[in-house]
Design a protein around this motif. Structure first.
Motif, mmCIF file in Angstrom:
data_model
loop_
_atom_site.group_PDB
_atom_site.id
_atom_site.type_symbol
_atom_site.label_atom_id
_atom_site.label_comp_id
_atom_site.label_asym_id
_atom_site.label_seq_id
_atom_site.Cartn_x
_atom_site.Cartn_y
_atom_site.Cartn_z
ATOM 1 N N TRP A 126 4.972 0.401 8.962
ATOM 2 C CA TRP A 126 3.722 -0.050 8.352
ATOM 3 C C TRP A 126 4.073 -0.840 7.097
ATOM 4 O O TRP A 126 4.804 -0.350 6.232
ATOM 5 C CB TRP A 126 2.842 1.132 7.972
ATOM 6 N N ILE A 127 3.553 -2.050 6.981
ATOM 7 C CA ILE A 127 3.747 -2.883 5.798
ATOM 8 C C ILE A 127 2.402 -3.015 5.092
ATOM 9 O O ILE A 127 1.408 -3.391 5.713
ATOM 10 C CB ILE A 127 4.278 -4.276 6.176
ATOM 11 N N THR A 128 2.350 -2.675 3.815
ATOM 12 C CA THR A 128 1.095 -2.752 3.079
ATOM 13 C C THR A 128 1.173 -3.810 1.990
ATOM 14 O O THR A 128 2.225 -4.028 1.388
ATOM 15 C CB THR A 128 0.726 -1.389 2.462
ATOM 16 N N ASN A 179 -11.414 -5.381 2.435
ATOM 17 C CA ASN A 179 -11.043 -5.291 3.852
ATOM 18 C C ASN A 179 -11.860 -4.180 4.516
ATOM 19 O O ASN A 179 -11.475 -3.015 4.514
ATOM 20 C CB ASN A 179 -9.549 -5.025 4.003
ATOM 21 N N ALA A 180 -12.968 -4.558 5.117
ATOM 22 C CA ALA A 180 -13.873 -3.581 5.719
ATOM 23 C C ALA A 180 -13.285 -2.933 6.969
ATOM 24 O O ALA A 180 -13.775 -1.899 7.416
ATOM 25 C CB ALA A 180 -15.204 -4.256 6.070
ATOM 26 N N PHE A 198 3.145 -8.381 12.375
ATOM 27 C CA PHE A 198 1.937 -9.195 12.305
ATOM 28 C C PHE A 198 0.906 -8.495 11.432
ATOM 29 O O PHE A 198 0.898 -7.257 11.342
ATOM 30 C CB PHE A 198 1.353 -9.447 13.707
ATOM 31 N N PRO A 199 0.025 -9.247 10.762
ATOM 32 C CA PRO A 199 -1.068 -8.624 10.027
ATOM 33 C C PRO A 199 -2.114 -8.080 10.992
ATOM 34 O O PRO A 199 -2.491 -8.767 11.944
ATOM 35 C CB PRO A 199 -1.651 -9.776 9.196
ATOM 36 N N ALA A 200 -2.592 -6.874 10.752
ATOM 37 C CA ALA A 200 -3.628 -6.312 11.613
ATOM 38 C C ALA A 200 -4.846 -7.224 11.681
ATOM 39 O O ALA A 200 -5.492 -7.349 12.731
ATOM 40 C CB ALA A 200 -4.024 -4.921 11.104
ATOM 41 N N LEU A 201 -5.146 -7.905 10.583
ATOM 42 C CA LEU A 201 -6.329 -8.764 10.537
ATOM 43 C C LEU A 201 -6.187 -10.019 11.389
ATOM 44 O O LEU A 201 -7.182 -10.723 11.614
ATOM 45 C CB LEU A 201 -6.636 -9.155 9.090
ATOM 46 N N ASN A 256 1.143 -5.086 9.470
ATOM 47 C CA ASN A 256 0.801 -5.264 8.058
ATOM 48 C C ASN A 256 -0.679 -4.942 7.833
ATOM 49 O O ASN A 256 -1.544 -5.483 8.505
ATOM 50 C CB ASN A 256 1.101 -6.717 7.668
ATOM 51 N N GLN A 257 -0.926 -4.052 6.881
ATOM 52 C CA GLN A 257 -2.298 -3.727 6.491
ATOM 53 C C GLN A 257 -2.589 -4.323 5.119
ATOM 54 O O GLN A 257 -1.845 -4.097 4.161
ATOM 55 C CB GLN A 257 -2.499 -2.206 6.429
#
Length: 321
Positions: free
Chosen positions: A108-110, A90-91, A39-42, A83-84
C-alpha cells in the motif's frame, strides 16, 4: 533490512503510481518484468450504477500474475502496489480501503496525508505500507502513524515533487530511520538506481520513463513529448493542483500559457472528490520528472526494465561491486 515482499526483485525498483497513466496493462508488465508495478486507486473510475472498476482491476491483476507465477515458478512476478490518496477530499477512500483489504493488496502506497487507519488496514491483510514524503518532518509523522517504510520524493521527481536534494533528504532520514526507504527524483537509468542505493536508499522509485511505454495510458503526443524533451523542459508550478509539481513546458505552451509566468495556487484548491484534482488541467498539461533525457524512444515496459537491469549490472561491474 527489507521486508520479504521487497526482497528478490530483479532490480531494486518500484514503478511509481501515476495519475491516469498507470493502468493494469502497465502494472502487469512491470511485475512480470521483475519490478513492483503500481497504480493509484483513483485511476479505476466508474460511472454511477456501473460495476466497481477497482474490483475489476484487482481481479485482473491478481489472476494474471497468478497464472504467470504458475507457468514460471523459477521467475515469479514481482508484487504489485496500490496508491491511496489520503486527502480529506477523497470521498472514495473508505470504500477503496475496504476493497484493497479484501483483495489482500500486498503493498500500500499512501500520499498527501498519513493516516493510522490506512496503515492498520494494510497490516491487517498481511501487506506493508509505504508513505511518500518530501521532508524529514513528514517522514517522522508517517512512521509515527504506522507506515512500514518511506518514499523520499526529492527534487526532480515527476508529479508532486519535493524541493530538497536527494542527498540532503536521504541523509537526514537515515540519521534516525533504518527501515525501507525508497528514493524518487530524476531516476531513469540503471546507474541512477545504483546511485540511489549508494546514498542510502534501498530501492529506486521510477515513474516518468514508464509514461513512454506502449502499455501506459497516455496520449501518443504525451509519450513523444517525453522522448523529445530533457531536464530543461521541466517546469515546477503549484497552479494546476495547488501543490508544487513538475510539468512538461511544451504542454503548458500548447494550453496557451506561458511556462515562465504561471500564477501560484495553494493546497486549498485540491479536490479529489471526483477522483482527481482539476482533471481538465491534468489532461492537457502533462506531469513529468527531470530524468527524461535518458528516454530516447517509446518501448514496451519489459524492454525498459531490461535496459535498466543491464545498466544496473554494468554500473555494479564498473565499480567492482
Amino acid at each position: 533490512m527489507l521486508p520479504p515482499i521487497l526482497q528478490n526483485l530483479r532490480i531494486p525498483v518500484v514503478g511509481s503510481p501515476m495519475f491516469i497513466v498507470s493502468n493494469p496493462d502497465l502494472v502487469i508488465a512491470q511485475c512480470k518484468a521483475g519490478i513492483v508495478g503500481s497504480f493509484p486507486a483513483l485511476n479505476a473510475r466508474e460511472k454511477d450504477g456501473e460495476p466497481i472498476m477497482l474490483e475489476a482491476w484487482l481481479t485482473r491483476i491478481t489472476e494474471e500474475l497468478d497464472r504467470h507465477n504458475q507457468a514460471n515458478p523459477d521467475q515469479p512476478a514481482a508484487p504489485f502496489a496500490v496508491n491511496q490518496i489520503v486527502h480529506r477530499s477523497n470521498a472514495r477512500l473508505e470504500r477503496d480501503i475496504e476493497i484493497c483489504h479484501r483483495y489482500k493488496v500486498p503493498i500500500w502506497i499512501t500520499s498527501l496525508g498519513a493516516r493510522k487507519e490506512v496503515n492498520d488496514a494494510a497490516h491487517d491483510c498481511g501487506g506493508i505500507s509505504l508513505h511518500d514524503i518530501i521532508n524529514n518532518k513528514f517522514a517522522r509523522k508517517a512512521i509515527e502513524k504506522g507506515a512500514n517504510g518511506l518514499i523520499a520524493v526529492a527534487a526532480g521527481a515527476g508529479g508532486h515533487a519535493g524541493p530538497q536534494s536527494p542527498f540532503a533528504l536521504i541523509q537526514e532520514i537515515r540519521e534516525w530511520f533504518d527501515g525501507p526507504l525508497l528514493l524518487s527524483g530524476a531516476i531513469a537509468t540503471g546507474d541512477a538506481v545504483l546511485a540511489a542505493q549508494a546514498m542510502g536508499a534501498d530501492l529506486a522509485y521510477i515513474g516518468s520513463p514508464f509514461i513512454a511505454t506502449t502499455e501506459a495510458n497516455a496520449q501518443p503526443e504525451y509519450k513523444q513529448m517525453i522522448v523529445e524533451s530533457g531536464a530543461m523542459d521541466i517546469v515546477t508550478s503549484s497552479l494546476f493542483t495547488g501543490v508544487s509539481g513538475n510539468y512538461l513546458a511544451p504542454s503548458i505552451r500548447n494550453a496557451g500559457l506561458d511556462p515562465e509566468a504561471l500564477e501560484r495556487a495553494d493546497a486549498s484548491s485540491m479536490d479529489f472528490g471526483q477522483g482527481a484534482s482539476k482533471p481538465k488541467a491534468w489532461s492537457t498539461i502533462w506531469g513529468c520528472g527531470q530524468g527524461i533525457g535518458a528516454v530516447s524512444e517509446v518501448l514496451p515496459a519489459a524492454e525498459l526494465v531490461d535496459r535498466l537491469a543491464n545498466e544496473y549490472a554494468a554500473a555494479r561491474q564498473r565499480l567492482a561491486l
